[in-house]
Enzyme design. Structure first.
Site, short mmCIF file in Angstrom:
data_model
loop_
_atom_site.label_atom_id
_atom_site.label_comp_id
_atom_site.label_asym_id
_atom_site.label_seq_id
_atom_site.Cartn_x
_atom_site.Cartn_y
_atom_site.Cartn_z
N HIS A 72 0.57 -1.03 0.09
CA HIS A 72 0.04 -0.07 -0.13
C HIS A 72 1.37 1.54 -0.04
O HIS A 72 1.93 2.00 0.78
CB HIS A 72 -0.96 -0.33 1.47
CG HIS A 72 -1.88 -0.92 0.51
ND1 HIS A 72 -3.56 -0.71 1.74
CD2 HIS A 72 -2.21 -2.03 0.35
CE1 HIS A 72 -4.10 -1.23 1.40
NE2 HIS A 72 -3.64 -2.16 0.69
N TYR A 201 -8.66 5.48 7.42
CA TYR A 201 -9.06 6.43 8.84
C TYR A 201 -10.40 7.62 8.80
O TYR A 201 -9.79 8.15 7.72
CB TYR A 201 -7.68 6.74 8.88
CG TYR A 201 -7.21 5.72 9.61
CD1 TYR A 201 -6.01 5.00 8.37
CD2 TYR A 201 -6.29 5.37 11.03
CE1 TYR A 201 -5.37 3.91 8.47
CE2 TYR A 201 -5.70 4.13 11.08
CZ TYR A 201 -5.21 3.99 9.69
OH TYR A 201 -4.00 2.99 10.00
N PRO A 293 -3.96 0.90 18.99
CA PRO A 293 -3.83 0.00 17.51
C PRO A 293 -4.31 1.40 16.53
O PRO A 293 -3.59 1.09 15.07
CB PRO A 293 -4.53 -1.07 17.63
CG PRO A 293 -5.98 -0.41 17.99
CD PRO A 293 -5.14 0.60 19.26
N LYS A 297 0.87 0.40 15.13
CA LYS A 297 2.71 0.29 15.42
C LYS A 297 2.68 -1.28 16.51
O LYS A 297 4.02 -1.49 16.38
CB LYS A 297 2.95 1.32 16.55
CG LYS A 297 3.27 2.40 15.16
CD LYS A 297 3.94 2.64 14.66
CE LYS A 297 3.80 3.36 13.51
NZ LYS A 297 4.96 2.81 12.58
N TYR A 385 3.75 6.46 9.87
CA TYR A 385 3.21 5.32 9.58
C TYR A 385 3.58 4.38 9.18
O TYR A 385 3.55 3.28 9.08
CB TYR A 385 2.18 6.21 8.43
CG TYR A 385 0.62 5.03 8.61
CD1 TYR A 385 0.95 4.06 7.89
CD2 TYR A 385 -0.38 5.09 9.50
CE1 TYR A 385 0.19 2.72 7.57
CE2 TYR A 385 -1.17 4.16 9.77
CZ TYR A 385 -1.05 2.75 8.44
OH TYR A 385 -2.32 2.50 8.68
C1 PHB Z 1 -5.55 -4.04 10.58
O1 PHB Z 1 -5.97 -4.64 9.28
O2 PHB Z 1 -6.11 -4.94 11.84
C2 PHB Z 1 -5.18 -2.83 11.21
C3 PHB Z 1 -4.68 -1.31 10.01
C4 PHB Z 1 -4.82 -0.26 11.04
C5 PHB Z 1 -5.09 -0.13 12.37
C6 PHB Z 1 -5.21 -0.72 12.95
C7 PHB Z 1 -5.37 -2.39 12.40
O3 PHB Z 1 -4.20 1.21 12.14
#
Ligand code: PHB
Ligand code: APR
Length: 391
Positions: A72, A201, A293, A297, A385
């Site tokens: 990605h 997000y 989460p 990280k 990130y």
């Molecule tokens: C996930 O795909 O479980 C996931 C992706 C990004 C995040 C947290 C969890 O910030």
């Protein structure tokens, strides 16, 4: 039993540590209290930083990741019905991330350990860590109804937040830094193609939402819910309806629904234990630190810790100098605290606290507007990130 490095825990930290030690010609034994199925199917995050991808490839554990992982080059921030894409390579000189679930990383490492590595004992519960101050630490453990002791030169506690290793630190040397958040994540797995080709997000007045994925046909989505929420309190329809509200945009984007195959609630906390070493006992991964989460990280920090430990142990074997082992805690904590800062920033940027005021809401929108309009602000997010260099 006797080994050079006793490893408590077969999550990503313990499994990767065993793999890296094996590749360095250093023997280890892994003690894991749960069974193999539990470890391989425990749903966790799925974002691998570039550094993590590189470490797995170098350890000979990247073949399936390279076949099935999804590279990605960005994420979308969604706020005020607007969509803003953050371009990782353009802002970081070429870095990206790979979507490849932690469960799959663990399966790959377990398979390698079983084929080539040292003993990996499932349903083997470490009862304590003894003698860390000396040069012969021991791990009494229970396995198949029998109690035994693993004699080691070093012990690495990779046993997560609820493990035993951290308890072996004398109270006089331990310092804990923590914050709990007044909300949690309700996560679902759904058999439906992701409605966007990158992660989304979303900051909404009703709360945070995240669109992620596990494959081209399996979506992973999260909803901010109040702390203490039980997954069964939400029906499938209610989950989809709330996700649609929070992902709303001014264009014709739509969220595709599908059968929900898994539901769970994850609490949110920030936690750091300092130091990460006491004598011959080292902590790695969630045993030493927890991040909310939002910044994805957790797994990547565990990779940084175990990579740092192996480099330090190899350095001592090759040069006789304990310098890098002595620097282990400070080296890891520099990276840990940067990840804590980023995870906290992303969490407070996108979630609506129960006591949030209209001022707080405007401040969040101003922070998002700043990221969407300033290359400097956007670069800070993209660099964090995609991951801080392991060195
Ligand atoms: C996930 O795909 O479980 C996931 C992706 C990004 C995040 C947290 C969890 O910030
Ligand atoms: N004896 C043996 N094993 C234990 C003990 C014990 N006393 N206590 C805990 N364990 C095991 C757990 O069963 C678990 O499998 O230690 C393992 C710790 O694994 P994780 O919690 O996954 O921690 P870590 O390997 O550091 O990985 C961090 O996992 O939890 C996610 O979000 C987190 O992505 C991050 C990653």
């Amino acid at each position: 039993m006797r080994t050079t490095v006793g490893i408590i825990g077969a999550g990503p930290a313990g499994l990767l540590l065993a793999r890296l030690l094996h590749r360095a010609g250093i023997d280890s034994v892994v003690l894991e209290s749960r069974d193999r199925a539990y470890v391989e199917h425990r749903q966790r995050a799925g974002i691998l930083e570039q550094g993590t991808v590189d470490v797995l490839r170098a350890a000979g554990a990247g073949q399936r990741m390279d076949r099935e992982g999804l590279r990605h080059d960005g994420i979308e921030l969604r706020f005020g019905r607007r969509r803003h894409r953050v371009d990782f390579p353009g802002l970081t000189g070429g870095r990206s991330v790979t979507v490849y679930a932690q469960t799959e990383v663990c399966k790959d490492l377990i398979a390698l350990q079983s084929e080539e590595g040292g003993p990996l004992l499932f349903e083997a519960e470490a009862l304590a860590v003894e003698g860390a101050e000396g040069d012969r630490p021991r791990i009494p453990f229970r396995h198949q109804g029998r109690e035994d002791v693993l004699e080691c030169d070093y012990v690495v506690g990779c046993d997560g937040f609820w493990g035993v290793a951290r308890k072996a630190f004398p109270a006089a040397v331990s310092r804990v830094f923590e914050r709990s958040y007044p909300y949690a994540w309700l996560g679902i797995l759904a058999d439906v193609a992701p409605s966007h080709d990158e992660l989304v997000y979303a900051r909404h007045d009703r709360g945070f939402a995240l669109l992620s994925m596990r494959s081209p046909s399996v979506s992973r989505l999260y909803l901010q819910v109040p702390s203490g929420t039980k997954a069964e309190e939400w029906s499938d329809d209610e989950i989809w309806a709330e996700l649609e509200r929070r992902f709303e945009t001014d264009d014709d984007w739509t969220l595709e629904r599908g059968p929900i195959t898994q539901k769970s609630v994850t609490p949110m906390r920030s936690f750091v234990h300092e130091p990460m070493r006491h004598g011959r006992l080292f902590l790695a991964g969630d045993a030493a630190h927890i991040v909310p989460p939002t910044g994805a990280k957790g797994l990547n920090l565990a990779v940084g810790d175990v990579t740092t430990f192996v480099r330090a142990l190899v350095h001592q074997r090759e040069t006789g100098s304990p310098g890098l082992l002595d620097a282990y805690s400070a080296t890891c904590l520099r990276r840990v605290w940067q990840a804590e800062r980023f995870s906290y920033d992303m969490t407070t940027l996108l979630h609506r606290a129960p006591d949030a005021t209209d001022f707080d809401a405007r401040l969040q929108l101003a922070r998002l507007e700043r990221i969407a309009s300033s290359r400097a602000a956007e670069t800070d997010l993209a660099e964090a990130y995609t991951g801080f260099p392991l060195d």
